[in-house]
Design a protein around this motif. Structure first.
Motif, PDB file in Angstrom:
ATOM      1  N   VAL A  52       0.856  -1.186   0.000  1.00 21.34           N
ATOM      2  CA  VAL A  52       0.000   0.000   0.000  1.00 21.34           C
ATOM      3  C   VAL A  52       0.890   1.233   0.000  1.00 21.34           C
ATOM      4  CG1 VAL A  52      -1.578   1.401   1.396  1.00 21.34           C
ATOM      5  CG2 VAL A  52      -2.002  -1.044   1.127  1.00 21.34           C
ATOM      6  N   ALA A  53       0.536   2.217  -0.817  1.00 21.39           N
ATOM      7  CA  ALA A  53       1.215   3.508  -0.846  1.00 21.39           C
ATOM      8  C   ALA A  53       0.187   4.600  -0.601  1.00 21.39           C
ATOM      9  CB  ALA A  53       1.911   3.732  -2.194  1.00 21.39           C
ATOM     10  N   ASP A  54       0.542   5.564   0.225  1.00 22.72           N
ATOM     11  CA  ASP A  54      -0.347   6.668   0.580  1.00 22.72           C
ATOM     12  C   ASP A  54       0.326   7.964   0.147  1.00 22.72           C
ATOM     13  OD1 ASP A  54      -1.909   8.612   1.731  1.00 22.72           O
ATOM     14  OD2 ASP A  54      -1.789   7.839   3.770  1.00 22.72           O
ATOM     15  N   GLY A  55      -0.181   8.561  -0.949  1.00 20.69           N
ATOM     16  CA  GLY A  55       0.361   9.824  -1.432  1.00 20.69           C
ATOM     17  C   GLY A  55       0.228  10.901  -0.378  1.00 20.69           C
ATOM     18  N   MET A  56       1.259  11.675  -0.215  1.00 18.16           N
ATOM     19  CA  MET A  56       1.301  12.664   0.852  1.00 18.16           C
ATOM     20  C   MET A  56       0.451  13.869   0.481  1.00 18.16           C
ATOM     21  SD  MET A  56       5.332  12.102   1.666  1.00 18.16           S
ATOM     22  CE  MET A  56       5.449  13.423   2.849  1.00 18.16           C
ATOM     23  N   GLY A  57      -0.603  14.082   1.273  1.00 20.62           N
ATOM     24  CA  GLY A  57      -1.606  15.090   0.948  1.00 20.62           C
ATOM     25  C   GLY A  57      -1.096  16.508   0.926  1.00 20.62           C
ATOM     26  N   GLY A  58      -0.027  16.783   1.653  1.00 21.56           N
ATOM     27  CA  GLY A  58       0.492  18.141   1.699  1.00 21.56           C
ATOM     28  C   GLY A  58       1.442  18.460   0.576  1.00 21.56           C
ATOM     29  N   HIS A  59       1.605  17.572  -0.388  1.00 22.79           N
ATOM     30  CA  HIS A  59       2.569  17.766  -1.463  1.00 22.79           C
ATOM     31  C   HIS A  59       1.885  17.645  -2.819  1.00 22.79           C
ATOM     32  CE1 HIS A  59       6.101  17.630   1.212  1.00 22.79           C
ATOM     33  NE2 HIS A  59       5.361  16.809   1.905  1.00 22.79           N
ATOM     34  N   ASP A  60       2.520  18.239  -3.823  1.00 16.32           N
ATOM     35  CA  ASP A  60       1.975  18.156  -5.177  1.00 16.32           C
ATOM     36  C   ASP A  60       1.856  16.716  -5.642  1.00 16.32           C
ATOM     37  OD1 ASP A  60       1.513  20.739  -5.735  1.00 16.32           O
ATOM     38  OD2 ASP A  60       3.220  21.052  -7.066  1.00 16.32           O
ATOM     39  N   ARG A  61       0.721  16.431  -6.254  1.00 18.02           N
ATOM     40  CA  ARG A  61       0.545  15.180  -7.003  1.00 18.02           C
ATOM     41  C   ARG A  61       0.787  13.941  -6.151  1.00 18.02           C
ATOM     42  NH1 ARG A  61       3.779  15.668 -12.490  1.00 18.02           N
ATOM     43  NH2 ARG A  61       2.250  14.106 -13.133  1.00 18.02           N
ATOM     44  N   GLY A  62       0.249  13.943  -4.964  1.00 18.55           N
ATOM     45  CA  GLY A  62       0.395  12.783  -4.095  1.00 18.55           C
ATOM     46  C   GLY A  62      -0.205  11.530  -4.688  1.00 18.55           C
ATOM     47  N   GLU A  63      -1.332  11.694  -5.391  1.00 17.72           N
ATOM     48  CA  GLU A  63      -1.972  10.529  -5.994  1.00 17.72           C
ATOM     49  C   GLU A  63      -1.113   9.951  -7.115  1.00 17.72           C
ATOM     50  OE1 GLU A  63      -3.318  13.946  -8.572  1.00 17.72           O
ATOM     51  OE2 GLU A  63      -2.757  13.591  -6.480  1.00 17.72           O
ATOM     52  N   VAL A  64      -0.379  10.803  -7.816  1.00 11.45           N
ATOM     53  CA  VAL A  64       0.514  10.324  -8.872  1.00 11.45           C
ATOM     54  C   VAL A  64       1.720   9.631  -8.253  1.00 11.45           C
ATOM     55  CG1 VAL A  64       1.910  10.986 -10.867  1.00 11.45           C
ATOM     56  CG2 VAL A  64      -0.253  12.171 -10.404  1.00 11.45           C
ATOM     57  N   ALA A  65       2.227  10.189  -7.149  1.00  7.75           N
ATOM     58  CA  ALA A  65       3.384   9.592  -6.479  1.00  7.75           C
ATOM     59  C   ALA A  65       3.078   8.182  -5.994  1.00  7.75           C
ATOM     60  CB  ALA A  65       3.826  10.470  -5.310  1.00  7.75           C
ATOM     61  N   SER A  66       1.925   7.987  -5.353  1.00 15.82           N
ATOM     62  CA  SER A  66       1.585   6.657  -4.841  1.00 15.82           C
ATOM     63  C   SER A  66       1.384   5.672  -5.984  1.00 15.82           C
ATOM     64  CB  SER A  66       0.334   6.723  -3.957  1.00 15.82           C
ATOM     65  OG  SER A  66      -0.787   7.200  -4.684  1.00 15.82           O
ATOM     66  N   ALA A  67       0.704   6.099  -7.039  1.00 10.94           N
ATOM     67  CA  ALA A  67       0.490   5.212  -8.187  1.00 10.94           C
ATOM     68  C   ALA A  67       1.810   4.879  -8.880  1.00 10.94           C
ATOM     69  CB  ALA A  67      -0.473   5.867  -9.175  1.00 10.94           C
ATOM     70  N   THR A  68       2.712   5.829  -8.936  1.00  8.75           N
ATOM     71  CA  THR A  68       4.008   5.608  -9.570  1.00  8.75           C
ATOM     72  C   THR A  68       4.824   4.578  -8.800  1.00  8.75           C
ATOM     73  OG1 THR A  68       4.054   7.848 -10.491  1.00  8.75           O
ATOM     74  CG2 THR A  68       6.179   6.732 -10.227  1.00  8.75           C
ATOM     75  N   ALA A  69       4.834   4.699  -7.473  1.00  4.16           N
ATOM     76  CA  ALA A  69       5.576   3.738  -6.652  1.00  4.16           C
ATOM     77  C   ALA A  69       5.009   2.334  -6.797  1.00  4.16           C
ATOM     78  CB  ALA A  69       5.551   4.178  -5.195  1.00  4.16           C
ATOM     79  N   ILE A  70       3.690   2.219  -6.747  1.00  5.30           N
ATOM     80  CA  ILE A  70       3.059   0.900  -6.844  1.00  5.30           C
ATOM     81  C   ILE A  70       3.298   0.288  -8.220  1.00  5.30           C
ATOM     82  CG2 ILE A  70       0.820  -0.257  -6.962  1.00  5.30           C
ATOM     83  CD1 ILE A  70       1.841   0.229  -4.116  1.00  5.30           C
ATOM     84  N   ALA A  71       3.326   1.109  -9.269  1.00  2.00           N
ATOM     85  CA  ALA A  71       3.530   0.590 -10.621  1.00  2.00           C
ATOM     86  C   ALA A  71       4.865  -0.136 -10.755  1.00  2.00           C
ATOM     87  CB  ALA A  71       3.441   1.725 -11.636  1.00  2.00           C
ATOM     88  N   GLU A  72       5.895   0.344 -10.053  1.00  2.00           N
ATOM     89  CA  GLU A  72       7.198  -0.309 -10.131  1.00  2.00           C
ATOM     90  C   GLU A  72       7.162  -1.707  -9.528  1.00  2.00           C
ATOM     91  OE1 GLU A  72       9.791   0.517 -11.754  1.00  2.00           O
ATOM     92  OE2 GLU A  72       9.058   2.472 -12.395  1.00  2.00           O
ATOM     93  N   PHE A  73       6.333  -1.909  -8.499  1.00  2.00           N
ATOM     94  CA  PHE A  73       6.224  -3.219  -7.863  1.00  2.00           C
ATOM     95  C   PHE A  73       5.195  -4.110  -8.556  1.00  2.00           C
ATOM     96  CE2 PHE A  73       8.384  -0.837  -4.620  1.00  2.00           C
ATOM     97  CZ  PHE A  73       9.214  -1.770  -4.019  1.00  2.00           C
ATOM     98  N   ALA A  74       4.204  -3.507  -9.187  1.00  2.00           N
ATOM     99  CA  ALA A  74       3.197  -4.312  -9.889  1.00  2.00           C
ATOM    100  C   ALA A  74       3.837  -5.140 -10.991  1.00  2.00           C
ATOM    101  CB  ALA A  74       2.106  -3.403 -10.453  1.00  2.00           C
ATOM    102  N   GLY A  75       4.948  -4.653 -11.520  1.00  2.00           N
ATOM    103  CA  GLY A  75       5.644  -5.409 -12.545  1.00  2.00           C
ATOM    104  C   GLY A  75       6.268  -6.696 -12.039  1.00  2.00           C
ATOM    105  N   LEU A  76       6.347  -6.860 -10.713  1.00  2.00           N
ATOM    106  CA  LEU A  76       6.901  -8.081 -10.122  1.00  2.00           C
ATOM    107  C   LEU A  76       5.819  -9.127  -9.833  1.00  2.00           C
ATOM    108  CD1 LEU A  76       9.320  -6.396  -7.540  1.00  2.00           C
ATOM    109  CD2 LEU A  76       9.867  -7.213  -9.850  1.00  2.00           C
ATOM    110  N   ALA A  77       4.559  -8.745 -10.008  1.00  2.00           N
ATOM    111  CA  ALA A  77       3.458  -9.671  -9.735  1.00  2.00           C
ATOM    112  C   ALA A  77       3.532 -10.873 -10.667  1.00  2.00           C
ATOM    113  CB  ALA A  77       2.128  -8.958  -9.900  1.00  2.00           C
ATOM    114  N   GLY A  78       3.144 -12.025 -10.136  1.00  2.00           N
ATOM    115  CA  GLY A  78       3.121 -13.245 -10.926  1.00  2.00           C
ATOM    116  C   GLY A  78       4.319 -14.142 -10.711  1.00  2.00           C
TER     117      GLY A  78
END
Length: 271
Positions: A35-61
């Motif tokens: 789980v990644a929680d984008g930091m609400g007090g910073h720009d583009r927190g939702e993009v940051a969390s999705a970006t981090a998870i995307a790097e690990f999603a490639g390891l699924a399977g």
């Protein structure tokens, strides 16, 4: 090849009652549960969390991951998240916590990692244990004996974190290697869950809901009903079968080492 831990998982997420945007992101596909929680007090927190998870999603399977696999994914995630801050006044950032399935000499282990104040727990033998240690100002004050847990829950600094991916932080993650046992139930969640539900209520829900999807859905639902002041995400992972030396993962009597006889082990010198 059989996975060293045969896992069944469920996940749920909600923006909560006070925010229109859900800055949480997650991956819940064996062998990766994060789980990644984008930091609400910073720009583009939702993009940051999705970006981090995307790097690990490639390891699924895969059947399992090594500490080197995880460190390399973290390195890539940090580079990508840091890149989001270029040309902006405030840096993008995110927490990251959870477990991946690891194989240690033919035995199933949970490799847990954490950056920030999202949390990873394990329910085993009816006991709920917080595996991760919050990287936050109030946690540091509690560690020094300057703040009680009761006061920490009300402290205005409770959302100030001391480590993250991005947001100007270059601190490394904490890692733990935990021997898995059949029947383990892992909970990975953003801080919006424990902010609304006390540990005993979390333990009760995890204990009474037999399916991990039902448990994750109920945890998030109750957290919303109790205030929903933040985004809320929960992943619940059950160890259905665990490999032991000389025994296949998919079942039968487990002739191997009881997990209670092995201590929690730091990896790479990190706590």
């Amino acid at each position: 090849m059989t996975s060293p831990i045969v896992a069944l998982s469920g996940a749920a997420t909600d923006a909560g009652l006070r925010r229109t945007l859900n800055e949480d992101a997650f991956v819940s596909v064996p062998p990766v549960f994060l789980v990644a929680d984008g930091m609400g007090g910073h720009d583009r927190g939702e993009v940051a969390s999705a970006t981090a998870i995307a790097e690990f999603a490639g390891l699924a399977g895969r059947e399992s991951l090594t500490i080197e696999d995880v460190r390399e994914a973290l390195r890539r995630a940090r580079t990508q998240v840091d890149g989001l801050s270029i040309g902006t006044e405030a840096g993008a950032g995110t927490t990251l916590t959870g477990v991946v399935v690891a194989d240690v000499a033919g035995e199933g282990y949970w490799l847990a990692l954490n950056l920030g104040d999202s949390r990873t727990y394990r329910l085993a033998g009816g006991r709920l244990e917080q595996i991760s240690v919050d990287h936050s100002v109030v946690q540091e004050l509690m560690d020094r004996g300057e703040l009680t847990p009761e006061d920490a829950a009300r402290d205005r600094r409770r959302n100030v974190i001391t480590r993250a991916l991005g947001a100007g932080s270059d601190a490394d993650a904490d890692f733990w290697m935990l021997p898995a046992a059949q029947g383990d139930r892992i909970l990975v969640c953003s801080d919006g869950l424990p902010s609304e539900l006390p540990a005993e209520r979390i333990r009760t829900i995890l204990s009474v809901e037999s399916h991990p999807q039902a448990a994750a859905t109920r945890l998030v639902h109750e957290a919303v009903l109790h205030g929903g002041r933040d985004n809320i995400t929960a992943i619940v992972v059950d160890a259905i079968a665990v490999a032991r030396r000389g025994a296949a993962a998919p079942g039968g009597e487990d002739p191997g080492i009881d997990s209670d006889t092995l201590p929690r082990e730091p990896v790479g010198g990190l706590r």
